[in-house]
Design an enzyme around this catalytic site. Structure first.
Site, PDB file in Angstrom:
ATOM      1  N   SER A 139       0.877  -1.177   0.000  1.00  0.00           N
ATOM      2  CA  SER A 139       0.000   0.000   0.000  1.00  0.00           C
ATOM      3  C   SER A 139       0.910   1.221   0.000  1.00  0.00           C
ATOM      4  O   SER A 139       2.101   1.111   0.350  1.00  0.00           O
ATOM      5  CB  SER A 139      -0.842  -0.019   1.283  1.00  0.00           C
ATOM      6  OG  SER A 139      -1.434   1.251   1.524  1.00  0.00           O
ATOM      7  N   TYR A 152      -1.816  -1.348  10.447  1.00  0.00           N
ATOM      8  CA  TYR A 152      -1.802  -1.433   8.976  1.00  0.00           C
ATOM      9  C   TYR A 152      -0.483  -0.881   8.428  1.00  0.00           C
ATOM     10  O   TYR A 152       0.174  -1.509   7.598  1.00  0.00           O
ATOM     11  CB  TYR A 152      -3.003  -0.651   8.443  1.00  0.00           C
ATOM     12  CG  TYR A 152      -3.279  -0.810   6.969  1.00  0.00           C
ATOM     13  CD1 TYR A 152      -4.059  -1.876   6.495  1.00  0.00           C
ATOM     14  CD2 TYR A 152      -2.797   0.110   6.039  1.00  0.00           C
ATOM     15  CE1 TYR A 152      -4.334  -2.007   5.144  1.00  0.00           C
ATOM     16  CE2 TYR A 152      -3.072  -0.025   4.691  1.00  0.00           C
ATOM     17  CZ  TYR A 152      -3.845  -1.080   4.244  1.00  0.00           C
ATOM     18  OH  TYR A 152      -4.117  -1.217   2.902  1.00  0.00           O
TER      19      TYR A 152
END
Ligand code: NAD
Length: 256
Positions: A139, A152
């Site tokens: 990401s 995350y």
């Protein structure tokens, strides 16, 4: 692009980015093993329409023994795996001091450790065939931080690090390992974050526009199809010397 005779495992491919990538791989001729939760029938129907052979394993990636069972399934049903796309991921938003410990553990297990386990179990066969692709769906949060996303961001930075190490360990073989770093893609994972804004008072269109405007200069979502095309490039001969990169496709997010 011809992936006839290759088998791809795409984790977390019952929806969103994983499903888009699975479809691209199937359209290029690969056999595809799906994995993930929820209603599997629509994903299976899409893959059947793409023409190739496909399978499904319901491993919960928080459990190492279930990952091992999934890898045995790819061996028994498809003769092994040539392309591993480590895509499964979950998100949870909270500041560090309020972050639920169980969510931290789940995010680390699904978004990071599962990629270590699939890779460690796939690498020997890939090296023996002298061809393989490990593509980790990280990401922009593998490259930069955002508040309320401690687990995350930590997992995705870890995934970028794991990618580099595998790329170095395979550098003199036909196996490559790279990470993709998408910006916002409109999937169930991001819809949750839009819904949070709607609950806080935004109307749905405003919530989407604001989410994009804060981080993504193009103000357009990246699509699963675009990520599928980048995956195919990495599987092609032209992608052979792309090794250990964290390739952002993010509408300009990390250029800022
Ligand atoms: P999604 O929610 O649509 O898909 C997640 C997939 O993971 C689903 O198939 C789900 O069933 C599966 N999954 C969840 N927990 C699992 C578990 N314990 N075991 C097995 N499968 C499990 O989300 P998405 O947006 O398509 O995300 C896919 C990947 O892309 C994730 O790693 C995410 O972090 C990454 N990503 C997404 C975006 C975005 O904007 N959507 C941006 C950057 C990176």
């Amino acid at each position: 692009m011809n992936l006839n005779g290759k088998t791809a495992l795409v984790t977390g491919s019952t929806s969103g980015i994983g499903l888009g990538i699975a479809q691209s791989l199937a359209q290029a001729g690969a056999s595809v093993v799906l994995n993930g939760f929820g209603d599997v029938a629509p994903a299976r129907a899409l893959l059947a329409a793409s023409g190739g052979r496909h399978g499904y394993h319901d491993a919960d990636l928080r459990d190492v023994s279930q990952i091992e069972a999934m890898m045995r399934y790819t061996q028994d049903a498809f003769g092994g795996v040539d392309i591993v796309v480590n895509n499964a991921g979950i998100q949870h938003l909270a500041e560090v001091e309020h972050f639920p410990v169980a969510k931290w553990d789940d995010i680390l297990a699904i978004n990071l450790s599962s990629a270590f386990h699939t890779s460690r179990l796939a690498l020997a066969q890939m090296k023996a065939r002298n061809w393989g692709r490990i593509i980790n769906i990280a990401s922009v949060h593998g490259l930069v931080g955002s508040k309320e996303k401690a687990a995350y961001v930590a997992a995705k930075h870890g995934l970028v690090g794991l990618t580099k190490v595998i790329a170095l360990e395979t550098a003199q073989t036909g196996v490559t390992c790279n990470a993709l770093c998408p910006g916002w893609v409109l999937t169930p994972l991001v819809q949750q974050q839009i819904d949070r804004r709607i609950t806080a008072g935004d109307d749905p269109q405003q919530a989407r526009d604001d989410l994009l405007a804060e981080k993504q200069p193009s103000r357009q979502f990246v699509t699963p199809e675009q990520l599928g095309s980048l995956t195919l490039f990495l599987c092609s001969e032209a992608g052979e010397q792309v090794r250990g990169v964290a390739w952002n496709m993010d509408g300009g997010w990390v250029a800022q």
